[in-house]
Design a protein around this motif. Structure first.
Motif, PDB file in Angstrom:
ATOM      1  N   LEU A 127       2.908   3.580  10.515  1.00 20.15           N
ATOM      2  CA  LEU A 127       2.545   2.182  10.270  1.00 20.15           C
ATOM      3  C   LEU A 127       3.631   1.416   9.511  1.00 20.15           C
ATOM      4  CD1 LEU A 127      -1.157   2.819   9.232  1.00 20.15           C
ATOM      5  CD2 LEU A 127      -0.336   1.925  11.425  1.00 20.15           C
ATOM      6  N   GLN A 128       4.672   2.117   9.100  1.00 19.87           N
ATOM      7  CA  GLN A 128       5.779   1.551   8.320  1.00 19.87           C
ATOM      8  C   GLN A 128       5.273   0.846   7.066  1.00 19.87           C
ATOM      9  OE1 GLN A 128       7.696  -0.725  11.498  1.00 19.87           O
ATOM     10  NE2 GLN A 128       9.381   0.761  11.403  1.00 19.87           N
ATOM     11  N   GLU A 129       4.443   1.584   6.319  1.00 18.88           N
ATOM     12  CA  GLU A 129       3.932   1.063   5.057  1.00 18.88           C
ATOM     13  C   GLU A 129       3.944   2.162   4.002  1.00 18.88           C
ATOM     14  OE1 GLU A 129      -0.862   1.593   5.764  1.00 18.88           O
ATOM     15  OE2 GLU A 129       0.071  -0.291   6.337  1.00 18.88           O
ATOM     16  N   ARG A 130       3.769   1.760   2.793  1.00 19.60           N
ATOM     17  CA  ARG A 130       3.742   2.692   1.659  1.00 19.60           C
ATOM     18  C   ARG A 130       2.494   3.566   1.769  1.00 19.60           C
ATOM     19  NH1 ARG A 130       1.919   2.358  -3.973  1.00 19.60           N
ATOM     20  NH2 ARG A 130       3.556   3.138  -5.326  1.00 19.60           N
ATOM     21  N   PRO A 131       2.618   4.898   1.549  1.00 17.57           N
ATOM     22  CA  PRO A 131       1.416   5.741   1.540  1.00 17.57           C
ATOM     23  C   PRO A 131       0.426   5.249   0.485  1.00 17.57           C
ATOM     24  CG  PRO A 131       3.387   7.103   1.565  1.00 17.57           C
ATOM     25  CD  PRO A 131       3.836   5.694   1.333  1.00 17.57           C
ATOM     26  N   LYS A 132      -0.824   5.220   0.834  1.00 21.55           N
ATOM     27  CA  LYS A 132      -1.843   4.681  -0.068  1.00 21.55           C
ATOM     28  C   LYS A 132      -2.051   5.558  -1.304  1.00 21.55           C
ATOM     29  CE  LYS A 132      -4.136   2.039   3.537  1.00 21.55           C
ATOM     30  NZ  LYS A 132      -2.935   1.975   4.327  1.00 21.55           N
ATOM     31  N   LEU A 133      -1.751   6.840  -1.188  1.00 19.05           N
ATOM     32  CA  LEU A 133      -1.872   7.754  -2.328  1.00 19.05           C
ATOM     33  C   LEU A 133      -0.518   8.048  -2.973  1.00 19.05           C
ATOM     34  CD1 LEU A 133      -4.452  10.349  -0.927  1.00 19.05           C
ATOM     35  CD2 LEU A 133      -4.871   8.468  -2.517  1.00 19.05           C
ATOM     36  N   TYR A 134       0.455   7.201  -2.721  1.00 18.91           N
ATOM     37  CA  TYR A 134       1.811   7.450  -3.219  1.00 18.91           C
ATOM     38  C   TYR A 134       1.853   7.655  -4.730  1.00 18.91           C
ATOM     39  CZ  TYR A 134       6.824   6.987  -3.912  1.00 18.91           C
ATOM     40  OH  TYR A 134       8.132   7.225  -4.269  1.00 18.91           O
ATOM     41  N   ASP A 135       1.075   6.902  -5.470  1.00 19.52           N
ATOM     42  CA  ASP A 135       1.065   7.038  -6.931  1.00 19.52           C
ATOM     43  C   ASP A 135       0.524   8.394  -7.382  1.00 19.52           C
ATOM     44  OD1 ASP A 135       2.093   4.470  -7.151  1.00 19.52           O
ATOM     45  OD2 ASP A 135       0.111   3.565  -7.329  1.00 19.52           O
ATOM     46  N   TYR A 136      -0.177   9.092  -6.522  1.00 19.58           N
ATOM     47  CA  TYR A 136      -0.756  10.394  -6.853  1.00 19.58           C
ATOM     48  C   TYR A 136       0.164  11.563  -6.455  1.00 19.58           C
ATOM     49  CZ  TYR A 136      -5.196   7.855  -7.248  1.00 19.58           C
ATOM     50  OH  TYR A 136      -6.187   6.994  -7.613  1.00 19.58           O
ATOM     51  N   HIS A 137       1.129  11.308  -5.588  1.00 19.59           N
ATOM     52  CA  HIS A 137       1.920  12.393  -5.000  1.00 19.59           C
ATOM     53  C   HIS A 137       2.610  13.286  -6.023  1.00 19.59           C
ATOM     54  CE1 HIS A 137       2.346  10.347  -0.796  1.00 19.59           C
ATOM     55  NE2 HIS A 137       1.102  10.686  -1.092  1.00 19.59           N
ATOM     56  N   ARG A 138       3.395  12.696  -6.903  1.00 17.21           N
ATOM     57  CA  ARG A 138       4.165  13.503  -7.870  1.00 17.21           C
ATOM     58  C   ARG A 138       3.257  14.384  -8.728  1.00 17.21           C
ATOM     59  NH1 ARG A 138       8.906  14.431  -6.385  1.00 17.21           N
ATOM     60  NH2 ARG A 138      10.183  12.632  -6.009  1.00 17.21           N
ATOM     61  N   SER A 139       2.166  13.818  -9.158  1.00 12.79           N
ATOM     62  CA  SER A 139       1.270  14.561 -10.037  1.00 12.79           C
ATOM     63  C   SER A 139       0.560  15.694  -9.289  1.00 12.79           C
ATOM     64  CB  SER A 139       0.252  13.618 -10.657  1.00 12.79           C
ATOM     65  OG  SER A 139      -0.594  14.314 -11.520  1.00 12.79           O
ATOM     66  N   LEU A 140       0.110  15.423  -8.068  1.00 15.46           N
ATOM     67  CA  LEU A 140      -0.656  16.434  -7.330  1.00 15.46           C
ATOM     68  C   LEU A 140       0.223  17.440  -6.594  1.00 15.46           C
ATOM     69  CD1 LEU A 140      -3.458  14.179  -5.841  1.00 15.46           C
ATOM     70  CD2 LEU A 140      -3.629  15.750  -7.775  1.00 15.46           C
ATOM     71  N   LEU A 141       1.383  16.993  -6.117  1.00 13.23           N
ATOM     72  CA  LEU A 141       2.248  17.873  -5.324  1.00 13.23           C
ATOM     73  C   LEU A 141       3.389  18.477  -6.121  1.00 13.23           C
ATOM     74  CD1 LEU A 141       2.478  15.724  -2.062  1.00 13.23           C
ATOM     75  CD2 LEU A 141       0.876  17.572  -2.595  1.00 13.23           C
ATOM     76  N   GLY A 142       3.673  17.930  -7.294  1.00 16.72           N
ATOM     77  CA  GLY A 142       4.746  18.456  -8.132  1.00 16.72           C
ATOM     78  C   GLY A 142       6.112  18.002  -7.656  1.00 16.72           C
ATOM     79  N   CYS A 153       8.491  22.802  -8.715  1.00 15.85           N
ATOM     80  CA  CYS A 153       7.150  23.051  -9.247  1.00 15.85           C
ATOM     81  C   CYS A 153       6.596  24.359  -8.678  1.00 15.85           C
ATOM     82  CB  CYS A 153       6.222  21.887  -8.901  1.00 15.85           C
ATOM     83  SG  CYS A 153       4.588  22.067  -9.630  1.00 15.85           S
ATOM     84  N   ILE A 154       6.188  25.258  -9.556  1.00 16.65           N
ATOM     85  CA  ILE A 154       5.722  26.579  -9.149  1.00 16.65           C
ATOM     86  C   ILE A 154       4.250  26.570  -8.748  1.00 16.65           C
ATOM     87  CG2 ILE A 154       5.354  28.951  -9.934  1.00 16.65           C
ATOM     88  CD1 ILE A 154       7.813  28.545 -11.736  1.00 16.65           C
ATOM     89  N   ASN A 155       3.432  25.839  -9.471  1.00 19.98           N
ATOM     90  CA  ASN A 155       1.996  25.878  -9.235  1.00 19.98           C
ATOM     91  C   ASN A 155       1.409  24.463  -9.171  1.00 19.98           C
ATOM     92  OD1 ASN A 155      -0.474  27.045  -8.821  1.00 19.98           O
ATOM     93  ND2 ASN A 155      -0.808  27.594 -10.952  1.00 19.98           N
ATOM     94  N   PRO A 156       1.645  23.730  -8.047  1.00 17.47           N
ATOM     95  CA  PRO A 156       1.108  22.369  -7.958  1.00 17.47           C
ATOM     96  C   PRO A 156      -0.413  22.377  -7.781  1.00 17.47           C
ATOM     97  CG  PRO A 156       2.048  23.003  -5.869  1.00 17.47           C
ATOM     98  CD  PRO A 156       2.347  24.121  -6.852  1.00 17.47           C
ATOM     99  N   SER A 157      -1.046  21.277  -8.067  1.00 17.50           N
ATOM    100  CA  SER A 157      -2.498  21.169  -7.878  1.00 17.50           C
ATOM    101  C   SER A 157      -2.859  21.335  -6.413  1.00 17.50           C
ATOM    102  CB  SER A 157      -3.001  19.811  -8.371  1.00 17.50           C
ATOM    103  OG  SER A 157      -2.798  19.690  -9.755  1.00 17.50           O
ATOM    104  N   ILE A 158      -2.045  20.771  -5.526  1.00 17.52           N
ATOM    105  CA  ILE A 158      -2.262  20.882  -4.079  1.00 17.52           C
ATOM    106  C   ILE A 158      -1.026  21.491  -3.455  1.00 17.52           C
ATOM    107  CG2 ILE A 158      -2.607  19.590  -1.939  1.00 17.52           C
ATOM    108  CD1 ILE A 158      -4.189  17.541  -3.563  1.00 17.52           C
ATOM    109  N   ASN A 159      -1.218  22.568  -2.702  1.00 14.19           N
ATOM    110  CA  ASN A 159      -0.115  23.242  -2.019  1.00 14.19           C
ATOM    111  C   ASN A 159      -0.250  22.986  -0.517  1.00 14.19           C
ATOM    112  OD1 ASN A 159       1.867  24.877  -1.009  1.00 14.19           O
ATOM    113  ND2 ASN A 159       1.228  26.704  -2.119  1.00 14.19           N
ATOM    114  N   LEU A 160       0.534  22.050  -0.013  1.00 14.02           N
ATOM    115  CA  LEU A 160       0.450  21.676   1.399  1.00 14.02           C
ATOM    116  C   LEU A 160       0.916  22.791   2.328  1.00 14.02           C
ATOM    117  CD1 LEU A 160       1.747  18.013   1.121  1.00 14.02           C
ATOM    118  CD2 LEU A 160      -0.599  18.763   1.503  1.00 14.02           C
TER     119      LEU A 160
END
Length: 142
Positions: free
Chosen positions: A94-109, A113-120
């Motif tokens: 869609l060529q837009e900013r991800p809606k959860l972009y502000d959460y990415h660093r914190s949740l994905l590390g 990062c050895i132990n992120p909250s979410i491991n994709l």
């Protein structure tokens, strides 16, 4: 949230992208509300608080025992990973900013990062740092 993700996957399979986008928006809003309801400031703390509220896991056992999340915790983690993945991929299309972009660093590390909250990687087979980079490119493109 898991049900919304399942319906969204069905919509993708039958190439109904308009309905798919509405389900993604609903799931994103629900995810934000769940994290905001925890009262924690940091998204990773909110994610962990929601996970803890979803039931007892084997994390209460001594450290030498195998640790397993409850079914509800596993479903929330799995659905959250798919939701973040879908948000990133949709934002590139869609060529837009991800809606959860502000959460990415914190949740994905970060990259190291050895132990992120979410491991994709365990859910979609792609390491967190790769999708973080794709989301940054989407932000630049937007």
């Amino acid at each position: 949230m898991t049900s919304i993700i399942q319906v969204q996957r069905f919509e993708i399979a039958i190439l109904s992208f308009n309905n798919c986008q509405s389900h993604l928006t609903a799931a994103l809003n629900l995810f934000r509300r769940l994290l905001d309801s925890s009262g924690a400031v940091e998204p990773s703390s909110s994610f962990n608080a929601v996970t803890t509220r979803l039931g007892l896991s084997t994390s209460n056992l001594p450290s030498h025992c195998l640790q397993f999340p409850s079914a509800e915790q596993a479903a929330f983690g799995f659905s959250s990973a798919l939701l973040i993945f879908d948000d990133i991929i949709a934002s590139t299309m869609l060529q837009e900013r991800p809606k959860l972009y502000d959460y990415h660093r914190s949740l994905l590390g970060d990259i190291d990062c050895i132990n992120p909250s979410i491991n994709l990687e365990v859910v979609v087979g792609c390491q967190n740092w790769t999708l973080l980079q794709i989301s940054q490119v989407a932000v630049l493109d937007a």
